[in-house]
Design a protein around this motif. Structure first.
Motif, PDB file in Angstrom:
ATOM      1  N   LYS A  77      -2.471  -7.571   1.524  1.00 54.51           N
ATOM      2  CA  LYS A  77      -3.408  -8.657   1.913  1.00 54.51           C
ATOM      3  C   LYS A  77      -2.772  -9.513   2.914  1.00 54.51           C
ATOM      4  CE  LYS A  77      -7.452 -10.901   0.115  1.00 54.51           C
ATOM      5  NZ  LYS A  77      -7.374 -12.359   0.810  1.00 54.51           N
TER       6      LYS A  77
ATOM      7  N   ARG B 122      -3.117  -4.326  -3.318  1.00 49.06           N
ATOM      8  CA  ARG B 122      -2.907  -3.954  -2.221  1.00 49.06           C
ATOM      9  C   ARG B 122      -2.450  -4.984  -1.152  1.00 49.06           C
ATOM     10  NH1 ARG B 122      -4.577  -0.373  -5.181  1.00 49.06           N
ATOM     11  NH2 ARG B 122      -2.394  -1.100  -5.780  1.00 49.06           N
TER      12      ARG B 122
ATOM     13  N   ASP C 275      -4.836  -5.254   8.087  1.00 48.94           N
ATOM     14  CA  ASP C 275      -6.054  -5.383   7.347  1.00 48.94           C
ATOM     15  C   ASP C 275      -6.788  -6.638   8.055  1.00 48.94           C
ATOM     16  OD1 ASP C 275      -4.000  -7.125   6.497  1.00 48.94           O
ATOM     17  OD2 ASP C 275      -4.984  -7.851   4.745  1.00 48.94           O
TER      18      ASP C 275
ATOM     19  N   ASN D 161       0.716  -1.391  -0.069  1.00 52.24           N
ATOM     20  CA  ASN D 161      -0.024  -0.001  -0.186  1.00 52.24           C
ATOM     21  C   ASN D 161       0.714   1.256   0.232  1.00 52.24           C
ATOM     22  OD1 ASN D 161      -1.907  -1.772   0.320  1.00 52.24           O
ATOM     23  ND2 ASN D 161      -2.703  -1.076   2.398  1.00 52.24           N
TER      24      ASN D 161
END
Ligand code: SAH
Ligand code: SF4
Ligand code: F3S
Length: 339
Positions: A145, A143, A180, A129
């Motif tokens: 993960k 992005r 996340d 990111n």
């Protein structure tokens, strides 16, 4: 028995992906070919980080195209980070490729076949990111993960049962691990601490950490005895204005303070780094600043790259105005100093 051959470019992430591609073929009962020549399928795992990495792929595809003329049943498959380009463009550029396949088409639910007996790569997250202005990785890999905490622990326990003693955790920015995930306990510091408890595991390494979100908790976790005493901490430049243009969120002072803090906590730590020379507009003076930083930190290893403009990145619109000759010179000076 049908045979496959893998050609791997790029970073350890690609090596780790390739281990899952090995698993995918073995699952279909295919055999690993010793050379390109005896393969029914050749998979090219590509890297897009610099133009030279892509040029190597174009060169290989060209050569394989010749092989294909002699053997019409040979299938060439391209995967990896070059799939960030539009498919139409890739097909036009490399008509000899039979199939463009996303890494996830191979790797989902596939068990990796590790290439070494003692040390294994374990990916803990995908993507990035950060959007450093020169870098394609966020475009190529999407992005951030994170993989599930328990899944990672189970995988490592399983590896240790099979006799593995060393593991290398992989991610583009491992510091961000877990951000996340729902459970806030599932951070990188806690992951290291949990892995550290696994009996019979001897050594834990990881790649890569960024200098701006390496928290005190993470430093404490790194100080645990089984964690590798080599830390890779890419600095990229030793000049504040260049760092800003690179969209790296720290100054030279921040970086030096961080190194100090780490060395105080873990006195025998060795630090390695990545450096880019010849970023757009980099003056002699700014290059000297990088050199000065290197002298201060005394890195044990550095991967030095000459800046390569990448289509799609923010820095692409900047004028790539440091000559190739000058980039080579700067490359040689830094490489000579450290490596
Ligand atoms: N996630 C890691 C590394 C990503 S790419 C990190 O953040 O450190 C590996 C290295 O390639 C980078 O650290 C950088 O030094 C180099 N690199 C990336 N993009 C580049 C470009 N456009 N030109 C030259 N070197 C580049
Ligand atoms: Fe690229 Fe920066 Fe992400 Fe590293 S942190 S992968 S250099 S965008
Ligand atoms: Fe790695 Fe190259 Fe992709 S460095 S993440 S293989 S662009």
């Amino acid at each position: 028995m049908k045979k496959y051959f893998l050609k791997i470019y790029g970073c350890q992430m690609n090596v780790s992906d390739a281990e899952r591609i090995f698993g995918w073929y073995e699952g279909k009962n295919w055999e690993k070919a010793k050379t390109e020549k005896e393969a029914n399928e050749i998979v090219i795992v590509t890297c897009s980080v610099r133009q030279t990495a892509e040029d190597r792929v174009y060169g290989l595809v060209n050569n394989l195209g010749k092989l294909k003329k002699q053997r019409s049943n040979l299938k060439i498959i391209l995967t990896g980070c070059m799939l960030r380009y539009p498919l139409k463009w890739l097909k036009e550029k490399m008509p000899m490729v039979d199939e463009f396949k996303k890494i996830s088409d191979f790797t989902q639910k596939t068990k990796p076949i590790h290439q070494k007996k003692i040390q294994a790569f374990v990916p803990i997250m995908e993507g990035c990111n950060q959007f450093c202005s020169y870098c394609v990785v966020p475009y190529a890999r999407g992005r951030e993960k994170s993989r599930s905490f328990t899944e990672i622990i189970c995988e490592i326990k399983e590896l240790v049962k099979r006799g593995y003693l060393e593991i290398t955790l992989l991610g583009q920015n491992v510091n961000s691990y877990g951000k996340d995930l729902k459970d806030k306990e599932h951070s990188f510091a806690n992951l290291l601490t949990e892995i550290h408890k696994i009996e019979n595991l001897k050594k834990i390494s990881f790649l890569t950490s960024n200098p701006w979100d390496l928290t005190d908790e993470i430093i404490t976790a790194i100080s645990l005895p089984k964690v590798d005493r080599y830390l890779h901490l890419p600095v990229q430049s030793g000049d504040d204005d260049i760092l800003k243009m690179m969209n790296r969120h720290y100054t030279v002072t921040d970086y030096l303070k961080l190194i100090d803090k780490i060395k105080k906590k873990i006195p025998n730590i060795k630090i390695g780094t990545d450096i880019i020379v010849g970023f757009p507009g980099e003056t002699d003076k700014q290059f000297q600043n990088t050199l000065n930083l290197c002298k201060k930190v005394r890195f044990v290893k550095a991967y030095v790259s000459m800046y390569s403009p990448r289509l799609g990145t923010a820095a692409f619109k900047l004028d790539d105005n440091v000559s190739h000759q000058e980039k080579r010179l700067r490359w040689k000076i830094i490489d000579g100093l450290i490596n």
